[in-house]
Structure formats: structure tokens, C-alpha cells
Design an enzyme around this catalytic site. Structure first.
Site, PDB file in Angstrom:
ATOM      1  N   ASN A  94     -18.610  -3.828  -6.177  1.00 21.34           N
ATOM      2  CA  ASN A  94     -18.637  -4.024  -5.136  1.00 21.34           C
ATOM      3  C   ASN A  94     -19.484  -3.431  -4.723  1.00 21.34           C
ATOM      4  O   ASN A  94     -20.613  -2.488  -5.063  1.00 21.34           O
ATOM      5  CB  ASN A  94     -17.467  -4.252  -4.443  1.00 21.34           C
ATOM      6  CG  ASN A  94     -17.797  -3.569  -2.750  1.00 21.34           C
ATOM      7  OD1 ASN A  94     -18.184  -4.785  -2.220  1.00 21.34           O
ATOM      8  ND2 ASN A  94     -17.240  -3.158  -1.839  1.00 21.34           N
ATOM      9  N   GLU A 106      -2.087  -1.981  -3.479  1.00 22.78           N
ATOM     10  CA  GLU A 106      -3.447  -1.018  -3.300  1.00 22.78           C
ATOM     11  C   GLU A 106      -3.177   0.027  -3.990  1.00 22.78           C
ATOM     12  O   GLU A 106      -2.281   0.847  -3.316  1.00 22.78           O
ATOM     13  CB  GLU A 106      -4.570  -1.033  -2.040  1.00 22.78           C
ATOM     14  CG  GLU A 106      -5.599  -0.401  -2.182  1.00 22.78           C
ATOM     15  CD  GLU A 106      -6.386  -0.608  -0.507  1.00 22.78           C
ATOM     16  OE1 GLU A 106      -6.125  -1.125  -0.187  1.00 22.78           O
ATOM     17  OE2 GLU A 106      -7.047   0.742  -1.099  1.00 22.78           O
ATOM     18  N   GLY A 107      -3.848   0.900  -4.192  1.00 23.40           N
ATOM     19  CA  GLY A 107      -3.539   2.973  -4.671  1.00 23.40           C
ATOM     20  C   GLY A 107      -4.481   3.628  -3.732  1.00 23.40           C
ATOM     21  O   GLY A 107      -4.499   2.840  -2.511  1.00 23.40           O
ATOM     22  N   ASP A 153      -5.032   0.608   5.909  1.00 22.94           N
ATOM     23  CA  ASP A 153      -5.926  -0.515   4.745  1.00 22.94           C
ATOM     24  C   ASP A 153      -3.963  -1.792   4.564  1.00 22.94           C
ATOM     25  O   ASP A 153      -4.524  -2.686   4.645  1.00 22.94           O
ATOM     26  CB  ASP A 153      -5.388   0.079   3.112  1.00 22.94           C
ATOM     27  CG  ASP A 153      -6.550   0.922   3.152  1.00 22.94           C
ATOM     28  OD1 ASP A 153      -6.682   1.594   2.241  1.00 22.94           O
ATOM     29  OD2 ASP A 153      -7.341   0.872   3.707  1.00 22.94           O
ATOM     30  N   LYS A 179       0.925  -1.039  -0.225  1.00 29.91           N
ATOM     31  CA  LYS A 179       0.050   0.396  -0.122  1.00 29.91           C
ATOM     32  C   LYS A 179       0.679   1.214  -0.139  1.00 29.91           C
ATOM     33  O   LYS A 179       1.745   1.865   1.116  1.00 29.91           O
ATOM     34  CB  LYS A 179      -0.933  -0.112   1.158  1.00 29.91           C
ATOM     35  CG  LYS A 179      -2.242   1.458   1.262  1.00 29.91           C
ATOM     36  CD  LYS A 179      -2.648   1.333   0.178  1.00 29.91           C
ATOM     37  CE  LYS A 179      -3.623   2.174   1.000  1.00 29.91           C
ATOM     38  NZ  LYS A 179      -5.104   2.965   0.091  1.00 29.91           N
ATOM     39  N   GLY A 205      -7.302   6.119  -3.071  1.00 32.52           N
ATOM     40  CA  GLY A 205      -8.509   6.880  -3.866  1.00 32.52           C
ATOM     41  C   GLY A 205      -8.501   5.981  -5.447  1.00 32.52           C
ATOM     42  O   GLY A 205      -8.507   5.427  -5.952  1.00 32.52           O
TER      43      GLY A 205
HETATM   44  N1  ATP Z   1     -19.441  -5.182   0.568  1.00 26.84           N
HETATM   45  C1  ATP Z   1     -19.140  -4.083   1.197  1.00 26.84           C
HETATM   46  N2  ATP Z   1     -20.147  -4.732   3.065  1.00 26.84           N
HETATM   47  C2  ATP Z   1     -19.741  -3.677   3.845  1.00 26.84           C
HETATM   48  N3  ATP Z   1     -19.506  -2.714   4.056  1.00 26.84           N
HETATM   49  C3  ATP Z   1     -19.066  -2.369   2.886  1.00 26.84           C
HETATM   50  C4  ATP Z   1     -18.389  -2.891   1.472  1.00 26.84           C
HETATM   51  N4  ATP Z   1     -17.682  -2.698   0.481  1.00 26.84           N
HETATM   52  C5  ATP Z   1     -16.781  -1.177   1.404  1.00 26.84           C
HETATM   53  N5  ATP Z   1     -18.003  -1.307   2.513  1.00 26.84           N
HETATM   54  C6  ATP Z   1     -17.610  -0.128   3.009  1.00 26.84           C
HETATM   55  O1  ATP Z   1     -16.981   0.496   2.212  1.00 26.84           O
HETATM   56  C7  ATP Z   1     -15.912   1.141   3.316  1.00 26.84           C
HETATM   57  C8  ATP Z   1     -14.340   1.858   2.661  1.00 26.84           C
HETATM   58  O2  ATP Z   1     -14.019  -0.039   2.007  1.00 26.84           O
HETATM   59  P1  ATP Z   1     -12.995  -0.145   1.873  1.00 26.84           P
HETATM   60  O3  ATP Z   1     -11.832   0.373   2.717  1.00 26.84           O
HETATM   61  O4  ATP Z   1     -12.254  -1.252   0.867  1.00 26.84           O
HETATM   62  O5  ATP Z   1     -12.951   1.220   0.492  1.00 26.84           O
HETATM   63  P2  ATP Z   1     -11.731   1.286  -0.383  1.00 26.84           P
HETATM   64  O6  ATP Z   1     -11.639   1.786  -1.555  1.00 26.84           O
HETATM   65  O7  ATP Z   1     -10.117   0.348  -0.180  1.00 26.84           O
HETATM   66  O8  ATP Z   1     -10.930   2.834   0.267  1.00 26.84           O
HETATM   67  P3  ATP Z   1      -9.982   3.565   0.306  1.00 26.84           P
HETATM   68  O9  ATP Z   1     -10.062   4.747  -1.028  1.00 26.84           O
HETATM   69  O10 ATP Z   1      -9.761   4.535   1.473  1.00 26.84           O
HETATM   70  O11 ATP Z   1      -8.363   3.037   0.534  1.00 26.84           O
HETATM   71  C9  ATP Z   1     -15.680  -0.144   4.598  1.00 26.84           C
HETATM   72  O12 ATP Z   1     -15.024  -0.077   5.413  1.00 26.84           O
HETATM   73  C10 ATP Z   1     -17.036  -0.679   4.949  1.00 26.84           C
HETATM   74  O13 ATP Z   1     -17.547   0.513   5.315  1.00 26.84           O
HETATM   75  C1  DNN Z   2      -8.828   9.169   2.830  1.00 31.50           C
HETATM   76  C2  DNN Z   2      -9.542   8.021   2.142  1.00 31.50           C
HETATM   77  N1  DNN Z   2      -9.266   6.729   2.574  1.00 31.50           N
HETATM   78  C3  DNN Z   2      -8.126   7.700   1.039  1.00 31.50           C
HETATM   79  N2  DNN Z   2      -6.864   7.352   1.913  1.00 31.50           N
HETATM   80  C4  DNN Z   2      -7.697   9.049   0.619  1.00 31.50           C
HETATM   81  C5  DNN Z   2      -8.611   9.386  -0.568  1.00 31.50           C
HETATM   82  C6  DNN Z   2      -8.347  10.523  -1.699  1.00 31.50           C
HETATM   83  C7  DNN Z   2      -9.028  10.854  -2.616  1.00 31.50           C
HETATM   84  C8  DNN Z   2      -8.808  12.595  -3.982  1.00 31.50           C
HETATM   85  C9  DNN Z   2     -10.484  12.406  -3.880  1.00 31.50           C
HETATM   86  O1  DNN Z   2     -10.281  12.234  -5.353  1.00 31.50           O
HETATM   87  O2  DNN Z   2     -10.631  13.858  -3.982  1.00 31.50           O
HETATM   88 MG    MG Z   3      -8.356   1.559   0.869  1.00 32.26          MG
END
Ligand code: ATP
Ligand code: DNN
Ligand code: MG
Length: 254
Positions: free
Chosen positions: A174, A114-115, A53, A38, A117
Site C-alpha cells: 500500500n 483487523e488486528g 477503525d 476489530k 498495530g
Molecule cells: N493508500 C493510501 N493513500 C493515502 N493515504 C493513506 C493510504 N493508506 C494509508 N494512508 C494514510 O495512513 C493512515 C493510516 O491508514 P490506516 O488507518 O488504514 O492504517 P492502519 O494500519 O489501519 O493503522 P492502525 O494500526 O492505527 O490500525 C490513513 O488515515 C491515511 O492518512
Molecule cells: C494507536 C495506533 N493507531 C494503534 N491503534 C496502536 C498501535 C500500537 C503500536 C505498538 C508498537 O508497535 O509500538
Molecule cells: Mg486500523
């Protein structure tokens, strides 16, 4: 040695970490050599590393790599990486990330990166996440939100990837919100069906909504690791990692 995938999303909060953890669990459970990364994480509080993450990815992989190694840039403010880094007087260096990735790729047959955002998130003044994807040269897994609006967001991101010749392995849809009403269920099914017609790459899912995710992250990850979409994704990822014919090729440098 290594290969792997770069997991990006149509937005922040769409489920990149959830999908990445389920994928990594599946690969690890079936005896595959898998590492995680990450590179940049924002909104991370030192006292909550296990819920970050990077912490969740390491737990899913079960490796002994240090969080510093897999996540070189971590910032407390929940902002875009460029803003979060600037607030700390730091600059995110793409070369640093590439060097860390190469070391992990030398250790594992497959590295799930993992990227942060979505695709065009600014990382520094002169580059964004898409530039990193192009330089690292891994095929992309795109995570999108299943539901109304998901088609446009996914197709826009795919267009952004195609512009830079980034290989796309699959889209994983998802359910981040509960589809309770018939109308919501129809929107979810219609989003995935129409995307399948227009994406030009495999569209997997939707992963079902996990009502207990907040209280039992690892339990939800274990369950999703056995799901058909994640099994199919793991097969695609591993076929690419071991260089089986027909897997998506690395895209050329932008
Ligand atoms: N399939 C799911 N069922 C229930 N809740 C979910 C599900 N997918 C995502 N969520 C909700 O969305 C939140 C964000 O999910 P996740 O952390 O995987 O997103 P992300 O894309 O990795 O976010 P970030 O950009 O911050 O890395 C989770 O903490 C949960 O609350
Ligand atoms: C804080 C959040 N959970 C992510 N780590 C970062 C998301 C950046 C989004 C920037 C944007 O597209 O506006
Ligand atoms: Mg994430």
C-alpha cells in the site's frame, strides 16, 4: 459456519483499515455474507466512533452489528493495547475475543478481522497479537508499506508468522505516501518486485496513494474496492471462506 481472514500489518498506520474496508466493500457489493471485527482498538475517542477503525469497518460492511459486539476492547489512549488497557485498569482477555469471533463466524460466511498495530504488539502481560492469530486460526492478510524499507518489514513479519505456522493468504502493498519523484516511483516498484520474488505468497498491489483519503474516506474505499488488487484479494478470501481447493489451510495451533 464462518471463516475469514485476519488482517495484520508490518506496522501501525500502514493501511490495515483501508485495505480491510476496501475488501469488505468488494465482498458486500458482490452479495457475499461478510462481517467485520476489530477486537482491540486504541486511540479511540467516544465522540469519534464513526471515524474509528471499527466504525469504518461496520460502515463498509453495512451490517447492523453493534460496535460493542465487533470491538469489545476500545481505549482512548493511542498506545499499545497492553499499555492503553492498563491505563484504564483493564485486562484484555483472549477468551473474550475468541468468543465474540465465534458468534460473528456463526452469523457470516466470512469475517474480516483487523488486528492492532503490527504482529508482535503486546495485548496483555503474557500474550501478543500473534498469539491471537494462532488461536483464532484464520489465514493472514499482511498489509505492508510500498516504498523503501517495505521489503525488510514484510519479510520480518512473514518470518514471525511462519515461526508459529500461521497460514498467510497474501501480502497487500500500500502506498501510504505519494510517490512523486522518479526515484520514489522506482523504489515503490522495486519493493513490490523484489518482495514478489522472496515472499513465498501472493503479493498484491501496490494500492495507489489516495490524495483525498482524509476528506473522503468512503469515496476512496469505494474506488479501491474496484481495484485489481482488491478484486484479486476478495477472490482469494472468498475461495477460502467457501473452502474451495487450493486455498490456504488453517495453521495448526502454536
Ligand atoms: N493508500 C493510501 N493513500 C493515502 N493515504 C493513506 C493510504 N493508506 C494509508 N494512508 C494514510 O495512513 C493512515 C493510516 O491508514 P490506516 O488507518 O488504514 O492504517 P492502519 O494500519 O489501519 O493503522 P492502525 O494500526 O492505527 O490500525 C490513513 O488515515 C491515511 O492518512
Ligand atoms: C494507536 C495506533 N493507531 C494503534 N491503534 C496502536 C498501535 C500500537 C503500536 C505498538 C508498537 O508497535 O509500538
Ligand atoms: Mg486500523
Amino acid at each position: 459456519m464462518g471463516n475469514g481472514v485476519f488482517v495484520t500489518g508490518t506496522d501501525t498506520g500502514v493501511g490495515k483499515t483501508l485495505v480491510s474496508c476496501a475488501l469488505v466493500r468488494r465482498l458486500a457489493q458482490t452479495g457475499r455474507s461478510v462481517g467485520v471485527m476489530k477486537p482491540v482498538e486504541t486511540g479511540v475517542l467516544p465522540e469519534q466512533l464513526s471515524e474509528s477503525d471499527a466504525g469504518r469497518l461496520l460502515a463498509a460492511a453495512g451490517t447492523c452489528d453493534g460496535i460493542e459486539e465487533v470491538s469489545p476492547y476500545r481505549f482512548p489512549l493511542p498506545l499499545a493495547p497492553l499499555a492503553a488497557a492498563s491505563a484504564q485498569g483493564r485486562v484484555i482477555e483472549i477468551q473474550e475475543i475468541l468468543g465474540r469471533y465465534e458468534r460473528l463466524a456463526a452469523r457470516y460466511a466470512c469475517v474480516v478481522v483487523e488486528g492492532a498495530g503490527g504482529l508482535l504488539v503486546p495485548m496483555a502481560k503474557d500474550w501478543d497479537l500473534r498469539d491471537l492469530i494462532g488461536r483464532i486460526g484464520l489465514p493472514v492478510v499482511l498489509v505492508g508499506r510500498a516504498g523503501l524499507g517495505g521489503i525488510n518489514h514484510a519479510l520480518l513479519t512473514l518470518e514471525g508468522l511462519r515461526q508459529r505456522h500461521c497460514a498467510v493468504m497474501a501480502v497487500v502493498m500500500n502506498e501510504t505516501a505519494l510517490s512523486t519523484t522518479p526515484a520514489q516511483q522506482e523504489q515503490c516498484a522495486s519493493t513490490v518486485a523484489l518482495l514478489r520474488e522472496r515472499a513465498g505468497v501472493p503479493v498484491l498491489g501496490p494500492l495507489s496513494y489516495q490524495p483525498h483519503l482524509g476528506s473522503d474516506w468512503s469515496g476512496a474505499v469505494e474506488m479501491l474496492a474496484q481495484s485489481d488488487p482488491i478484486r484479486a484479494l476478495a477472490n482469494l478470501v472468498w475461495a477460502h471462506a467457501v473452502g474451495m481447493p487450493g486455498s490456504p489451510r488453517r495453521g495448526p495451533e502454536p
